[in-house]
Design a protein around this motif. Structure first.
Motif, PDB file in Angstrom:
ATOM      1  N   UNK A  11       2.948  -0.485  -2.870  1.00 60.77           N
ATOM      2  CA  UNK A  11       1.647  -1.238  -2.644  1.00 60.77           C
ATOM      3  C   UNK A  11       1.368  -2.487  -3.052  1.00 60.77           C
ATOM      4  N   UNK A  12       1.849  -2.915  -4.367  1.00 65.22           N
ATOM      5  CA  UNK A  12       1.757  -4.374  -4.968  1.00 65.22           C
ATOM      6  C   UNK A  12       2.547  -5.269  -4.276  1.00 65.22           C
ATOM      7  N   UNK A  13       3.735  -4.859  -3.727  1.00 61.69           N
ATOM      8  CA  UNK A  13       4.476  -5.813  -2.965  1.00 61.69           C
ATOM      9  C   UNK A  13       4.373  -5.828  -1.593  1.00 61.69           C
ATOM     10  N   UNK A  14       5.240  -5.290  -0.776  1.00 55.99           N
ATOM     11  CA  UNK A  14       5.134  -5.414   0.680  1.00 55.99           C
ATOM     12  C   UNK A  14       4.107  -5.231   1.372  1.00 55.99           C
ATOM     13  N   UNK A  15       3.453  -3.761   0.974  1.00 58.37           N
ATOM     14  CA  UNK A  15       2.185  -3.121   1.836  1.00 58.37           C
ATOM     15  C   UNK A  15       0.961  -4.125   1.931  1.00 58.37           C
TER      16      UNK A  15
END
Length: 137
Positions: free
Chosen positions: A52-56
């Motif tokens: 969630x922190x990265x790509x999403x």
């Protein structure tokens, strides 16, 4: 240990050591299983936080920015008379509904996983310290 027969209960005659050893074995197995489940849940939540922190979240934010740009372009074209009100409504709906909801959903997923992970581990990851302190005797 001896249990006496009363009404429909069955009489069991055995030594307390066998029952105590069985109970200890049962509890330690149950505890090990619970610890394994907790470890697996923590690892899953850690992965969810990272995702969630990265790509999403970045993807959802980018989609929100693109929808905003599309709306502004469509609005300008509508004011010039090059597109219909239906096209403007579609751009407005995509901007306000789909992209924004996706971004908010990504934020909610991140913070929900983060605070669940924090609650399960009793650890503050920002301050790098335990949330629960031992009380000196």
């Amino acid at each position: 240990m001896e249990l006496s027969k009363s009404c429909s209960f069955i009489v069991l005659k055995t030594t307390g050591n066998i029952i105590a050893a069985f109970i200890v074995l049962l509890l330690s197995t149950s505890l090990a299983h619970s610890q394994g489940l907790l470890d697996a849940r923590v690892l899953t939540l850690q992965g969810a936080v990272e995702l969630a922190k990265g790509k999403q979240m970045l993807g959802a934010k980018r989609a929100d920015e693109i929808a905003e740009k599309r709306y502004n372009i469509t609005k300008s074209r509508y004011l010039m008379g090059k597109v219909s009100i239906l096209d403007l409504n579609v751009a407005t709906e995509e901007r306000t509904d789909k992209a924004t909801r996706s971004f908010i959903s990504s934020l909610w997923s991140f913070w929900s996983a983060y605070y669940t992970l924090r609650r399960l581990t009793l650890y503050d990851f920002e301050r790098n310290m335990a949330l629960v302190q031992e009380i000196p005797e």
